[in-house]
Write a protein that holds these residues in place. Structure first.
Motif, PDB file in Angstrom:
ATOM      1  N   SER A 203      20.291  13.300   5.205  1.00 16.66           N
ATOM      2  CA  SER A 203      19.445  14.237   4.476  1.00 16.66           C
ATOM      3  C   SER A 203      19.787  15.635   5.464  1.00 16.66           C
ATOM      4  N   ILE A 204      20.163  15.851   6.537  1.00 14.26           N
ATOM      5  CA  ILE A 204      20.486  17.147   6.825  1.00 14.26           C
ATOM      6  C   ILE A 204      21.630  17.721   6.114  1.00 14.26           C
ATOM      7  N   LYS A 206      22.253  16.997   3.020  1.00 17.77           N
ATOM      8  CA  LYS A 206      21.708  17.513   2.104  1.00 17.77           C
ATOM      9  C   LYS A 206      20.691  18.752   2.063  1.00 17.77           C
ATOM     10  N   ALA A 207      20.124  18.761   3.001  1.00 20.48           N
ATOM     11  CA  ALA A 207      19.352  20.118   3.253  1.00 20.48           C
ATOM     12  C   ALA A 207      20.179  21.016   3.188  1.00 20.48           C
TER      13      ALA A 207
ATOM     14  N   LEU B  52      21.081  16.700  -6.172  1.00 21.06           N
ATOM     15  CA  LEU B  52      21.815  15.873  -5.026  1.00 21.06           C
ATOM     16  C   LEU B  52      22.285  14.501  -5.775  1.00 21.06           C
ATOM     17  N   PHE B  81      12.403  17.582   3.478  1.00 20.02           N
ATOM     18  CA  PHE B  81      12.814  15.913   3.520  1.00 20.02           C
ATOM     19  C   PHE B  81      11.790  15.017   4.265  1.00 20.02           C
ATOM     20  N   ALA B  85      15.065  16.784   8.466  1.00 23.37           N
ATOM     21  CA  ALA B  85      16.398  17.297   8.180  1.00 23.37           C
ATOM     22  C   ALA B  85      16.720  18.423   8.842  1.00 23.37           C
TER      23      ALA B  85
END
Lengths: 310, 370
Positions: A203-204, A206-207, B52, B81, B85
């Protein structure tokens, strides 16, 4: 309650001859560890001290114990061959360590792109690590041999003026050691980095994508900085391989042509065991240890201190 | 057109359908909750809104613009998140300003925005710390700060509170609500916690197995559930489902309720017309626990109030009220009773059933009848 009772029960059960059993129970861990501990003490630290003393004597073919001060160190640093070995170490060490880090990281990033047959490709890159440096050295000696390997092949393909004689060229012989070393160790470094990359939370990434960063920027500014501990481990492992490098050079170039690809380890071996200069060999061995200490200790210290704060 | 419009969106992996035609419209400034049990597709839908995940078919519009083929960075969204994140090697300040930096906002303006965001979230004193030096709640604030700093038209929250402990979760819930009021932007919020859904949302989409089971305001979803699933999912303790037979009563029809051997037939209030076809068959009566309480004399005699006798099987004091477990028609039924009027287990209690918000469901289709 049970905890309070347990010791008294244990005592009651072991009254006859219990003294010996109790003693054994307490001493067993020490007995088990003792052989390793004693051998490490004698064969590592004891021999370091012995070697340290030898380096201060005038030993030639056989050790003698007449204290001679720093005479061996003085002759060592007056020796042109020792300086060649040190220069080669600086060159080989930096190219090998940073080359392995760069190639390993690059391969790991490529492998991390969710590609097909990843396990298969990973094994291919990892295989050189399963070989001993002697095998690597011998194989690359054939590959790089001008009359046998790459140069001959390319010339036969129709380029008669192609030149690739680094192995027999005193100016370049040390670079052949770098090539073989890179080939052998970068797969291992790749595995280290790949493990680190897998530990980065999905998710890092994705962020960062939502934040608008492109893939190279995400790697450069977020993923690679978070691999700091992996860089550290890889650096320590690679630099001690580099400083102690012996078998690779022996198998590949034998330190030659002449002594153009000598490293401190081959220098030490040559002087101690083939040129009857045990005192000087001991002095060069002490210098190698100093180099390891000088490189590794400050890094470890700063990294471990950081670790406590983070 | 509203801030977010999801039109007939589907998602499949091979032959497996994850989302089966989702339609959701969100007005500007609204707080949309997507709630459902795990595996219902709510997080996948959120990833698709963020860009995404790809859309198999259907269209997603953000601010009136079709975004199906836009990359996340071009959709003018920000996301928070579940795992926060945060970028581990950057300080809180760098985390917040990273998105601005990427978008080449000048340094002076960037500092100003970070300062303002930090003030809004009260994290000024944390700006120079790394994520590892922050507690869970503080990380959550920084992650929200990172989203706010970008000033997008749409915020996406992916279960942002599920990693926090119970007390902090309630605090942060209130803060998110205040933040929404202050910022005034549209928020899409995914959660599996129906309390969060009820307290935060302007609109709730209750999802199950890739379908929206009901889409409406929290009140609609709570008081007028469209089907058994929504009725059972929203509310804690959840709604009681009492299977009862429709029988004749006087000239009309009524519900047969058997509690500890005593049979009673309760008249239906205004639902006769829709339930007439079920005469002789079973329907499921949905009654929230708070509609089964101790007898209040002043209310007795009103048309939608019925009184039955029951034996208490279990009594669970929660503080503000006591939950009593009784058996009606062979089902365990939870009643919410004021502690002063509660009875211990094994005793009899006169229960007042308030049918003003009762829901009837078809046992086969699970859909609401009346």
């Amino acid at each position: 309650m049970t905890a309070a009772q347990a010791p008294s029960i244990g005592k009651a059960a072991s009254t006859p001859g219990g003294g010996l059993l109790d003693w054994l129970e307490g001493a067993l861990p020490k007995i088990v560890v003792a052989p390793t501990f004693i051998s490490a003490l004698v064969f590592i630290y004891g021999f370091i001290l012995w070697n340290g003393y030898l380096s201060l004597t005038s030993s030639r073919m056989l050790p003698n114990y007449h204290f001679a001060g720093f005479i061996q160190y003085a002759t060592l640093f007056a020796n042109e061959r020792w300086w060649t070995a040190l220069r080669n170490l600086a060159l080989f060490g930096s190219l090998f360590v940073f080359g392995c880090l760069a190639v390993g990281l690059f391969l790991a990033i490529l492998l991390d792109q969710k590609i097909r047959a990843e396990g298969f490709i990973r094994s291919i890159y990892m295989y050189p690590m399963a070989l001993s440096f002697v095998v690597t050295g011998t194989a690359w000696k054939w590959i790089l041999n001008p009359g046998l390997g790459i140069e001959k092949t390319v010339r036969e393909m129709g380029y008669p003026h192609f030149n690739f004689d680094w192995l027999v060229n005193p100016e370049f012989s040390i670079y052949t050691v770098v090539i073989a070393g890179l080939w052998q160790s970068s797969g291992f470094v790749m595995a280290l980095f790949l493990a680190g990359l897998r530990g980065v939370d999905d998710s890092i990434i994705k962020a960062a994508q939502v934040d608008g960063a492109s893939l190279p920027v995400i790697y450069w500014r977020i993923v690679i900085p978070s691999l700091r501990p992996v860089f550290f481990s890889a650096f320590i492992i690679l630099s001690h391989i580099a400083i102690k490098s012996f078998d690779l050079v022996m198998a590949l170039t034998g330190g030659g042509p002449g002594f153009s690809s000598d490293l401190p380890a081959t220098f030490m071996y040559t002087f101690s065991f083939t040129r009857n200069q045990i005192g000087m060999g001991a002095a060069s061995a002490m210098m190698m240890m100093m180099i390891v200490v000088a490189v590794v200790i400050p890094m470890m210290y700063s990294e471990l201190r950081r670790g406590r704060h983070d | 057109m509203g801030a977010l419009s999801i039109r007939n969106v589907r998602k499949s992996y091979g032959s497996q359908d994850i989302l089966k035609g989702i339609n959701i419209e969100v007005e500007d400034g609204e707080f949309l909750i997507m709630v459902g049990p795990s595996g219902c597709g709510k997080s996948t839908l959120l990833s698709m809104i963020a860009g995404l995940d790809s859309v198999t078919s259907g269209e997603i519009y953000i601010g009136g613009r079709m975004v199906n083929h836009l990359s996340p960075k071009d959709r003018d969204i920000a996301m928070v998140f579940q795992s926060y994140a945060l970028y581990p090697s950057m300080t809180a300040r760098q985390n917040i300003s990273f998105g601005l930096d990427i978008r080449r906002v000048p340094k002076a303006e960037r500092d100003q925005i970070v300062e303002r965001v930090a003030q809004t979230l009260q994290i000024q004193h944390l700006l120079d710390r790394k994520p590892a030096q922050l507690s869970g709640g503080q990380r959550q604030r920084v992650a929200m700060g990172r989203a706010i700093a970008r000033n997008p038209i749409l915020f996406l929250f992916d279960e942002p509170l599920s990693n926090l402990d119970a007390k902090l979760r309630v605090e942060m819930r209130t803060e998110i609500k205040l933040l929404h009021r202050r910022v005034g932007k549209t928020i899409v919020y995914v959660t599996h916690d129906q309390v969060e859904a009820m307290t935060l949302g302007d609109k709730i989409a209750v999802m199950r197995a890739g379908e929206v089971m009901q889409f409406g305001t929290p009140r609609q979803v709570y008081d007028d559930p469209a089907n058994l699933f929504v009725a059972g999912f929203m509310g804690s303790p959840s709604m009681n489902f009492i299977p009862s037979e429709i029988v004749t009563l006087g000239g009309g029809i009524g519900l047969r309720m058997v509690s500890d051997g005593v049979t009673q037939v309760l008249p239906l209030n205004g639902a006769e017309a829709k339930l007439k076809t079920y005469l002789g068959k079973e329907v499921i009566v949905g009654l929230r626990p708070e509609k089964l309480t101790h007898k209040v004399d002043a209310l007795c005699g009103m048309p939608h109030i019925h009184v039955i006798q029951s034996l208490v099987h279990v009594a669970e004091p929660t503080g503000p009220d006591t939950l009593l477990l009784v058996r009606i028609n062979g089902k365990d039924v939870v009643c919410r009773v004021h502690p002063d009027h509660a009875r211990a287990h094994g005793e009899n209690i006169e229960l007042m059933l308030d049918f003003s918000k009762v829901a009837y469901f078809d046992p086969q289709t699970e859909l609401r009848i009346a």
